[in-house]
Scaffold this motif. Sequence first.
Motif, PDB file in Angstrom:
ATOM      1  N   LEU A   1       0.818  -1.270  -0.067  1.00  0.00           N
ATOM      2  CA  LEU A   1       0.028   0.060   0.084  1.00  0.00           C
ATOM      3  C   LEU A   1       1.024   1.234  -0.096  1.00  0.00           C
ATOM      4  O   LEU A   1       0.467   2.286  -0.738  1.00  0.00           O
ATOM      5  N   GLY A   2       1.902   1.118   1.001  1.00  0.00           N
ATOM      6  CA  GLY A   2       2.908   2.443   0.812  1.00  0.00           C
ATOM      7  C   GLY A   2       3.595   2.664  -0.570  1.00  0.00           C
ATOM      8  O   GLY A   2       3.545   3.870  -0.826  1.00  0.00           O
ATOM      9  N   TYR A   3       3.990   1.504  -1.113  1.00  0.00           N
ATOM     10  CA  TYR A   3       4.695   1.663  -2.252  1.00  0.00           C
ATOM     11  C   TYR A   3       3.712   2.487  -3.459  1.00  0.00           C
ATOM     12  O   TYR A   3       4.092   3.065  -4.136  1.00  0.00           O
ATOM     13  N   ALA A   4       2.300   1.567  -3.450  1.00  0.00           N
ATOM     14  CA  ALA A   4       1.434   2.084  -4.337  1.00  0.00           C
ATOM     15  C   ALA A   4       1.211   3.587  -4.243  1.00  0.00           C
ATOM     16  O   ALA A   4       0.720   4.318  -5.193  1.00  0.00           O
ATOM     17  N   ALA A   5       1.018   4.082  -2.790  1.00  0.00           N
ATOM     18  CA  ALA A   5       0.736   5.233  -2.709  1.00  0.00           C
ATOM     19  C   ALA A   5       1.843   6.348  -3.110  1.00  0.00           C
ATOM     20  O   ALA A   5       1.354   7.315  -3.449  1.00  0.00           O
ATOM     21  N   ALA A   6       2.951   5.630  -3.111  1.00  0.00           N
ATOM     22  CA  ALA A   6       4.067   6.820  -3.448  1.00  0.00           C
ATOM     23  C   ALA A   6       4.224   6.655  -5.093  1.00  0.00           C
ATOM     24  O   ALA A   6       4.561   7.633  -5.651  1.00  0.00           O
ATOM     25  N   THR A   7       3.861   5.729  -5.843  1.00  0.00           N
ATOM     26  CA  THR A   7       4.320   5.393  -7.151  1.00  0.00           C
ATOM     27  C   THR A   7       3.068   5.343  -8.098  1.00  0.00           C
ATOM     28  O   THR A   7       3.102   5.352  -9.204  1.00  0.00           O
ATOM     29  N   HIS A   8       1.841   4.963  -7.434  1.00  0.00           N
ATOM     30  CA  HIS A   8       0.832   4.609  -8.163  1.00  0.00           C
ATOM     31  C   HIS A   8       0.863   3.419  -9.105  1.00  0.00           C
ATOM     32  O   HIS A   8       0.151   3.245 -10.052  1.00  0.00           O
ATOM     33  N   THR A   9       1.733   2.541  -8.678  1.00  0.00           N
ATOM     34  CA  THR A   9       1.901   1.164  -9.376  1.00  0.00           C
ATOM     35  C   THR A   9       2.491   0.312  -8.361  1.00  0.00           C
ATOM     36  O   THR A   9       2.775   0.652  -7.177  1.00  0.00           O
ATOM     37  N   LEU A  10       2.776  -0.822  -8.794  1.00  0.00           N
ATOM     38  CA  LEU A  10       3.416  -1.979  -7.875  1.00  0.00           C
ATOM     39  C   LEU A  10       4.730  -2.649  -8.673  1.00  0.00           C
ATOM     40  O   LEU A  10       4.649  -2.282  -9.930  1.00  0.00           O
ATOM     41  N   SER A  11       5.671  -3.289  -7.831  1.00  0.00           N
ATOM     42  CA  SER A  11       6.782  -3.734  -8.543  1.00  0.00           C
ATOM     43  C   SER A  11       7.275  -5.074  -7.872  1.00  0.00           C
ATOM     44  O   SER A  11       6.659  -5.290  -6.990  1.00  0.00           O
ATOM     45  N   TRP A  12       8.176  -5.718  -8.681  1.00  0.00           N
ATOM     46  CA  TRP A  12       8.817  -6.872  -7.900  1.00  0.00           C
ATOM     47  C   TRP A  12       9.436  -6.515  -6.563  1.00  0.00           C
ATOM     48  O   TRP A  12       9.415  -7.236  -5.613  1.00  0.00           O
ATOM     49  N   SER A  13      10.038  -5.394  -6.541  1.00  0.00           N
ATOM     50  CA  SER A  13      10.709  -5.131  -5.333  1.00  0.00           C
ATOM     51  C   SER A  13       9.633  -4.780  -4.316  1.00  0.00           C
ATOM     52  O   SER A  13       9.880  -5.286  -3.346  1.00  0.00           O
ATOM     53  N   ALA A  14       8.666  -4.203  -4.604  1.00  0.00           N
ATOM     54  CA  ALA A  14       7.615  -4.301  -3.419  1.00  0.00           C
ATOM     55  C   ALA A  14       7.098  -5.469  -2.980  1.00  0.00           C
ATOM     56  O   ALA A  14       6.877  -5.753  -1.870  1.00  0.00           O
ATOM     57  N   ALA A  15       6.946  -6.421  -3.868  1.00  0.00           N
ATOM     58  CA  ALA A  15       6.295  -7.751  -3.638  1.00  0.00           C
ATOM     59  C   ALA A  15       7.496  -8.597  -2.913  1.00  0.00           C
ATOM     60  O   ALA A  15       7.077  -9.327  -1.937  1.00  0.00           O
ATOM     61  N   LEU A  16       8.828  -8.320  -3.155  1.00  0.00           N
ATOM     62  CA  LEU A  16       9.685  -8.860  -2.365  1.00  0.00           C
ATOM     63  C   LEU A  16       9.742  -8.461  -0.737  1.00  0.00           C
ATOM     64  O   LEU A  16       9.912  -9.214   0.142  1.00  0.00           O
ATOM     65  N   LEU A  17       9.638  -6.922  -0.739  1.00  0.00           N
ATOM     66  CA  LEU A  17       9.575  -6.448   0.625  1.00  0.00           C
ATOM     67  C   LEU A  17       8.538  -6.888   1.330  1.00  0.00           C
ATOM     68  O   LEU A  17       8.644  -7.057   2.637  1.00  0.00           O
ATOM     69  N   TYR A  18       7.193  -7.131   0.720  1.00  0.00           N
ATOM     70  CA  TYR A  18       6.092  -7.652   1.511  1.00  0.00           C
ATOM     71  C   TYR A  18       6.350  -9.067   1.900  1.00  0.00           C
ATOM     72  O   TYR A  18       5.999  -9.605   3.026  1.00  0.00           O
ATOM     73  N   ALA A  19       7.049  -9.862   1.025  1.00  0.00           N
ATOM     74  CA  ALA A  19       7.305 -11.374   1.381  1.00  0.00           C
ATOM     75  C   ALA A  19       8.241 -11.129   2.640  1.00  0.00           C
ATOM     76  O   ALA A  19       8.043 -11.960   3.514  1.00  0.00           O
ATOM     77  N   SER A  20       9.099 -10.417   2.581  1.00  0.00           N
ATOM     78  CA  SER A  20      10.113 -10.270   3.880  1.00  0.00           C
ATOM     79  C   SER A  20       9.311  -9.891   5.181  1.00  0.00           C
ATOM     80  O   SER A  20       9.600 -10.507   6.101  1.00  0.00           O
ATOM     81  N   GLY A  21       8.379  -9.018   4.914  1.00  0.00           N
ATOM     82  CA  GLY A  21       7.486  -8.503   6.164  1.00  0.00           C
ATOM     83  C   GLY A  21       6.628  -9.809   6.617  1.00  0.00           C
ATOM     84  O   GLY A  21       6.589  -9.976   7.840  1.00  0.00           O
ATOM     85  N   VAL A  22       6.345 -10.580   5.821  1.00  0.00           N
ATOM     86  CA  VAL A  22       5.397 -11.695   6.261  1.00  0.00           C
ATOM     87  C   VAL A  22       6.300 -12.873   7.079  1.00  0.00           C
ATOM     88  O   VAL A  22       5.678 -13.044   8.060  1.00  0.00           O
ATOM     89  N   PHE A  23       7.290 -13.031   6.743  1.00  0.00           N
ATOM     90  CA  PHE A  23       8.077 -13.869   7.761  1.00  0.00           C
ATOM     91  C   PHE A  23       8.562 -13.088   8.896  1.00  0.00           C
ATOM     92  O   PHE A  23       8.920 -13.973   9.702  1.00  0.00           O
ATOM     93  N   TRP A  24       9.009 -11.980   8.701  1.00  0.00           N
ATOM     94  CA  TRP A  24       9.231 -11.148   9.837  1.00  0.00           C
ATOM     95  C   TRP A  24       8.351 -11.320  10.917  1.00  0.00           C
ATOM     96  O   TRP A  24       8.468 -11.676  12.176  1.00  0.00           O
ATOM     97  N   THR A  25       6.770 -11.159  10.546  1.00  0.00           N
ATOM     98  CA  THR A  25       5.840 -11.202  11.276  1.00  0.00           C
ATOM     99  C   THR A  25       5.730 -12.408  12.103  1.00  0.00           C
ATOM    100  O   THR A  25       5.149 -12.732  13.204  1.00  0.00           O
ATOM    101  N   LEU A  26       5.755 -13.537  11.059  1.00  0.00           N
ATOM    102  CA  LEU A  26       5.536 -14.717  11.427  1.00  0.00           C
ATOM    103  C   LEU A  26       6.737 -15.107  12.549  1.00  0.00           C
ATOM    104  O   LEU A  26       6.221 -16.020  13.389  1.00  0.00           O
ATOM    105  N   GLY A  27       7.864 -14.535  12.616  1.00  0.00           N
ATOM    106  CA  GLY A  27       8.630 -14.909  13.571  1.00  0.00           C
ATOM    107  C   GLY A  27       8.384 -14.118  14.966  1.00  0.00           C
ATOM    108  O   GLY A  27       8.231 -14.837  15.775  1.00  0.00           O
ATOM    109  N   TYR A  28       8.057 -12.647  15.111  1.00  0.00           N
ATOM    110  CA  TYR A  28       7.802 -12.015  16.177  1.00  0.00           C
ATOM    111  C   TYR A  28       6.590 -12.497  16.560  1.00  0.00           C
ATOM    112  O   TYR A  28       6.365 -12.226  17.792  1.00  0.00           O
TER     113      TYR A  28
END
Length: 308
Positions: free
Chosen positions: A171-198
């Motif tokens: 959402l933050g990436y899209a708000a800033a660029t009005h689009t999505l990218s593979w880099s945003a998808a990878l950052l999202y995936a990183s966050g999913v595992f971060w949350t799964l851990g904590y």
Amino acid sequence: MTAILPDAAAANWVDRYAPQSLRPWLKLGRFDRPAGIWLLMLPGWQGIALAAAEKGQLPNPWLLIAFFVGAALMRAAGCAFNDIVDRDFDAQVARTALRPIPAGLITVKQAWLFLVGCSLTSFLILICLGWVAIGLGVASLVLVAGYPFMKRITWWPQAWLGLTFNWGALLGYAAATHTLSWSAALLYASGVFWTLGYDTIYAIQDIEDDALAGVKSSTRRLGSKVREGVAIFYVLAFVLALAAAWVGGLGPLFLPLLGLFGLHLSRQAFATNVDDGPGALKIFKSNAQAGAILVLALVAGLWTPAGF
């Protein structure tokens, strides 16, 4: 008079300063435990920072403010919904029995009104962020609505929470660029595992009560292998964050702070003890610092030193 809840700091601002009549409402929205606000907001800031760094710019401060306010409101709405759905379970768990709904301080109908009010205010912020962000924001409601039921049907509700809490990166990436990218998808995936851990660490506090109430969690599923599981989740979070920066073309100044992020996560995994509930809460809360470090790493990635 409301009691200080077990996972809130004894000196939290709600119990110290808020008027007595407002305390149940603020506790319904978890404003006495702000760590969750940071953990919901920081993925959004990370997405904004990644988008800005890819353009060689600093993050838009107005977007950062909008995501802070939106995260506080949507976290409050999500917590109210969770408490409405889980009110019978909460009454059986020591850590949650004194929450406003099971304690009888707020009715279910009142909680629904609170939820709607927070959601509508958040929607006013969302409609200012562009069509891609609006679509993502509406889609996130499926994740939010499904989360309270996951502990009934899967051993991995923490993974669903990861999908939900880190939606802000997209959402933050899209708000800033009005689009999505593979880099945003990878950052999202990183966050999913971060949350799964904590959140696996967080659930250590409830492992015995959850077993008695029949509530499933990644912590119960991993059993004596919780530390190893958290370590694996955090390694994946680190590698995927690195991949997001690589695909996004960030500069090398990203790397030292990413290393600090990795060190923070590794220390958490090493300190995790399935028999230490208070220690687990302390480790969990430290993730606000970990997430902030990653934001700073992404911002630093906009610069490329001379000679590179």
